[in-house]
Design a protein around this motif. Sequence first.
Motif, PDB file in Angstrom:
ATOM      1  N   ALA A 295       0.854  -1.188   0.000  1.00 48.60           N
ATOM      2  CA  ALA A 295       0.000   0.000   0.000  1.00 48.60           C
ATOM      3  C   ALA A 295       0.888   1.236   0.000  1.00 48.60           C
ATOM      4  O   ALA A 295       2.098   1.163   0.264  1.00 48.60           O
ATOM      5  CB  ALA A 295      -0.933   0.006   1.215  1.00 48.60           C
ATOM      6  N   GLY A 296       0.291   2.379  -0.281  1.00 50.49           N
ATOM      7  CA  GLY A 296       1.050   3.626  -0.406  1.00 50.49           C
ATOM      8  C   GLY A 296       1.073   4.416   0.880  1.00 50.49           C
ATOM      9  O   GLY A 296       0.453   5.492   0.977  1.00 50.49           O
ATOM     10  N   PHE A 297       1.778   3.922   1.870  1.00 52.42           N
ATOM     11  CA  PHE A 297       1.842   4.608   3.161  1.00 52.42           C
ATOM     12  C   PHE A 297       2.786   5.806   3.089  1.00 52.42           C
ATOM     13  O   PHE A 297       3.948   5.686   2.692  1.00 52.42           O
ATOM     14  CB  PHE A 297       2.325   3.655   4.254  1.00 52.42           C
ATOM     15  N   ARG A 298       2.303   6.958   3.547  1.00 56.51           N
ATOM     16  CA  ARG A 298       3.127   8.162   3.558  1.00 56.51           C
ATOM     17  C   ARG A 298       4.377   7.989   4.407  1.00 56.51           C
ATOM     18  O   ARG A 298       5.428   8.539   4.091  1.00 56.51           O
ATOM     19  CB  ARG A 298       2.312   9.349   4.099  1.00 56.51           C
ATOM     20  N   VAL A 299       4.269   7.227   5.499  1.00 57.37           N
ATOM     21  CA  VAL A 299       5.403   7.078   6.395  1.00 57.37           C
ATOM     22  C   VAL A 299       6.549   6.318   5.734  1.00 57.37           C
ATOM     23  O   VAL A 299       7.713   6.462   6.135  1.00 57.37           O
ATOM     24  CB  VAL A 299       4.971   6.368   7.700  1.00 57.37           C
ATOM     25  N   LEU A 300       6.264   5.526   4.699  1.00 62.27           N
ATOM     26  CA  LEU A 300       7.305   4.771   4.008  1.00 62.27           C
ATOM     27  C   LEU A 300       7.862   5.499   2.788  1.00 62.27           C
ATOM     28  O   LEU A 300       8.931   5.138   2.289  1.00 62.27           O
ATOM     29  CB  LEU A 300       6.767   3.403   3.564  1.00 62.27           C
ATOM     30  N   VAL A 301       7.147   6.500   2.311  1.00 62.36           N
ATOM     31  CA  VAL A 301       7.503   7.148   1.047  1.00 62.36           C
ATOM     32  C   VAL A 301       8.891   7.775   1.080  1.00 62.36           C
ATOM     33  O   VAL A 301       9.650   7.697   0.118  1.00 62.36           O
ATOM     34  CB  VAL A 301       6.434   8.209   0.675  1.00 62.36           C
ATOM     35  N   THR A 302       9.260   8.390   2.199  1.00 62.93           N
ATOM     36  CA  THR A 302      10.527   9.132   2.247  1.00 62.93           C
ATOM     37  C   THR A 302      11.676   8.327   2.843  1.00 62.93           C
ATOM     38  O   THR A 302      12.771   8.862   3.021  1.00 62.93           O
ATOM     39  CB  THR A 302      10.352  10.434   3.057  1.00 62.93           C
ATOM     40  N   ALA A 303      11.443   7.059   3.156  1.00 58.11           N
ATOM     41  CA  ALA A 303      12.509   6.211   3.700  1.00 58.11           C
ATOM     42  C   ALA A 303      13.151   5.434   2.556  1.00 58.11           C
ATOM     43  O   ALA A 303      12.553   4.502   2.027  1.00 58.11           O
ATOM     44  CB  ALA A 303      11.946   5.256   4.750  1.00 58.11           C
ATOM     45  N   PHE A 304      14.350   5.826   2.169  1.00 52.04           N
ATOM     46  CA  PHE A 304      15.005   5.225   1.010  1.00 52.04           C
ATOM     47  C   PHE A 304      15.910   4.071   1.442  1.00 52.04           C
ATOM     48  O   PHE A 304      17.148   4.150   1.382  1.00 52.04           O
ATOM     49  CB  PHE A 304      15.784   6.285   0.245  1.00 52.04           C
ATOM     50  N   MET A 305      15.258   3.013   1.869  1.00 53.84           N
ATOM     51  CA  MET A 305      15.922   1.800   2.348  1.00 53.84           C
ATOM     52  C   MET A 305      14.833   0.732   2.419  1.00 53.84           C
ATOM     53  O   MET A 305      13.644   1.052   2.303  1.00 53.84           O
ATOM     54  CB  MET A 305      16.527   2.048   3.734  1.00 53.84           C
ATOM     55  N   PRO A 306      15.163  -0.522   2.594  1.00 59.87           N
ATOM     56  CA  PRO A 306      14.114  -1.525   2.795  1.00 59.87           C
ATOM     57  C   PRO A 306      13.229  -1.110   3.967  1.00 59.87           C
ATOM     58  O   PRO A 306      13.717  -0.865   5.071  1.00 59.87           O
ATOM     59  CB  PRO A 306      14.900  -2.806   3.093  1.00 59.87           C
ATOM     60  N   SER A 307      11.918  -1.025   3.719  1.00 59.83           N
ATOM     61  CA  SER A 307      11.008  -0.460   4.718  1.00 59.83           C
ATOM     62  C   SER A 307       9.721  -1.264   4.763  1.00 59.83           C
ATOM     63  O   SER A 307       9.194  -1.679   3.725  1.00 59.83           O
ATOM     64  CB  SER A 307      10.667   0.995   4.366  1.00 59.83           C
ATOM     65  N   VAL A 308       9.192  -1.447   5.969  1.00 59.98           N
ATOM     66  CA  VAL A 308       7.929  -2.162   6.139  1.00 59.98           C
ATOM     67  C   VAL A 308       7.088  -1.476   7.197  1.00 59.98           C
ATOM     68  O   VAL A 308       7.601  -0.737   8.047  1.00 59.98           O
ATOM     69  CB  VAL A 308       8.144  -3.637   6.554  1.00 59.98           C
ATOM     70  N   LEU A 309       5.793  -1.728   7.141  1.00 60.97           N
ATOM     71  CA  LEU A 309       4.858  -1.273   8.152  1.00 60.97           C
ATOM     72  C   LEU A 309       4.143  -2.514   8.683  1.00 60.97           C
ATOM     73  O   LEU A 309       3.534  -3.254   7.913  1.00 60.97           O
ATOM     74  CB  LEU A 309       3.870  -0.268   7.574  1.00 60.97           C
ATOM     75  N   VAL A 310       4.227  -2.736  10.000  1.00 60.55           N
ATOM     76  CA  VAL A 310       3.674  -3.936  10.621  1.00 60.55           C
ATOM     77  C   VAL A 310       2.409  -3.575  11.393  1.00 60.55           C
ATOM     78  O   VAL A 310       2.444  -2.742  12.299  1.00 60.55           O
ATOM     79  CB  VAL A 310       4.687  -4.593  11.587  1.00 60.55           C
ATOM     80  N   GLU A 311       1.300  -4.187  11.021  1.00 65.61           N
ATOM     81  CA  GLU A 311       0.051  -4.064  11.778  1.00 65.61           C
ATOM     82  C   GLU A 311       0.001  -5.264  12.721  1.00 65.61           C
ATOM     83  O   GLU A 311      -0.275  -6.388  12.313  1.00 65.61           O
ATOM     84  CB  GLU A 311      -1.160  -4.061  10.834  1.00 65.61           C
ATOM     85  N   ILE A 312       0.284  -5.043  14.012  1.00 68.30           N
ATOM     86  CA  ILE A 312       0.516  -6.149  14.938  1.00 68.30           C
ATOM     87  C   ILE A 312      -0.765  -6.804  15.439  1.00 68.30           C
ATOM     88  O   ILE A 312      -0.701  -7.822  16.138  1.00 68.30           O
ATOM     89  CB  ILE A 312       1.359  -5.698  16.139  1.00 68.30           C
ATOM     90  N   GLY A 313      -1.911  -6.268  15.097  1.00 68.73           N
ATOM     91  CA  GLY A 313      -3.172  -6.859  15.522  1.00 68.73           C
ATOM     92  C   GLY A 313      -4.281  -5.831  15.477  1.00 68.73           C
ATOM     93  O   GLY A 313      -4.042  -4.644  15.252  1.00 68.73           O
TER      94      GLY A 313
END
Length: 358
Positions: A295-313
Motif C-alpha cells: 500500500a502507499g503509506f506516507r510514512v514509508l515514502v521518504t525512507a530510502f531503504m528496505p522499509s515495512v509497516l507492521v500491523e501487529i493486531g
Amino acid sequence: EDYVARVNGVDLTMRPGLPYVRYADTLRQLTAAPVVRKGQLLVPMQLIADVLPVAVRTGLMWDPARRELRRFSGTTPSAVIGQLPPQGSTTTASPSRPSAARSEPVARTVSRRQGAQRRLVVVDAGHGGPDRGMSGPIGGGPKIYEKDITLQVSRRVGNKLRALGVDVRYTRMTDTLIALADRGHIANEAGGDLFISIHVNAANPNWKSPGAARGFETYFLAEAKTADARRVEQMENESVQYETTAETSKDDPLSFIVADMLQNEHLRESAELAELIQRRVARGHPGPNRGVKQAGFRVLVTAFMPSVLVEIGFGTNPDEARYISSMEGQEELANAIVAATVEYLEQYERRVGGGAGE
C-alpha cells in the motif's frame, strides 16, 4: 537501604518503594517500585526483559519459553544466568545478585564479515502526541490507544536489537507527534539500513461484525492491490491532518521521479523483510495470518531503504487488544520482529559478503 545487583561488572542500584533503577550515568523509570518481602527484593520483570539487555550489553536475552535469563556469545547461548518458577509476574533479587525472568532467544547476535559496518535499524512507533491513532476495543474492555501500544512495542524491539549487536535509532521515544514525511527523513539522515514502522489495525465500523476482525499483516510500499489494503492505507495516512508542516509536493515531477527510483531499488528487499516478519509473528500470534500486502503509506515514502509497516493486531478486537497491550504479548511480538530483522540482516551479509575486496 539501597539494593545493588551486579551483572557482568555493571551495578544496578534500586531502593524499595521507588520505581527507578540506576546504572552507570542512567536513571531508568520502572513500571513498578521494588518491594522487600522476607528479606528479598522483588522487582518488576521489566528489569530483566528490558533494562538488563540495555544496561549490560553482553547478549542477554529473556527466554519466556524456559523462563530463563540467558547470555549469548557469538551465535549460541553460552550460559543460563537464572530461572523463575512457572508462575508469578515478579522476580526477586538480593542485594548482591539479580534473579531472572522470561525472554525468547529467537534471534542470535548478528554475525558480520570482517571489516563490515554495524547495521542500523530505524524503529518507528506509529502516531503520537495529539494523534492517538486507533482506539478500542469494540464492545467494552480496558481502553487502548494505538500510539501507546506502538511506543511500547517499538522500545522492546529496539532494546532487543541493541542487545544483539545492532544499532538502533527511534523516530520517537516519547508521546510526541512526528510528521509522517519526517520519519523517513530521520531514517535517511541516520544512514539506516532498515526502517520498521509499527502500528495497530482497526476494523471498519461498517463491517458486519467489526469487533470480530482479527489478525496481523505486514506491508511494503507499492500501489495498493485490494480494497482492504486501501482502507488501511487511508487510515494510517490520516495522521497527516495533525501536522502543521507540509511535505514535498507530490505534484513536483522531479521529486516524484527521484523518490520513485530510490524506493523501487529496495522493493524486493522490503517484500522479503515483510515475509520474514509475517513468518515469525505467525509462530505465536493468536490471530490469523493476514499475509504480506502492499500500500502507499506516507510514512514509508521518504525512507530510502528496505522499509515495512507492521500491523501487529486489531485493537478493535477485545482478545487482540488484551494481547497487544499485555507484557507477554508485546514481548512475543517484539521477539518475532527482532528475529525476522536479524535473519534478514544475516541473509543480506551473506549476499554482499562475496564481494571482492571487502
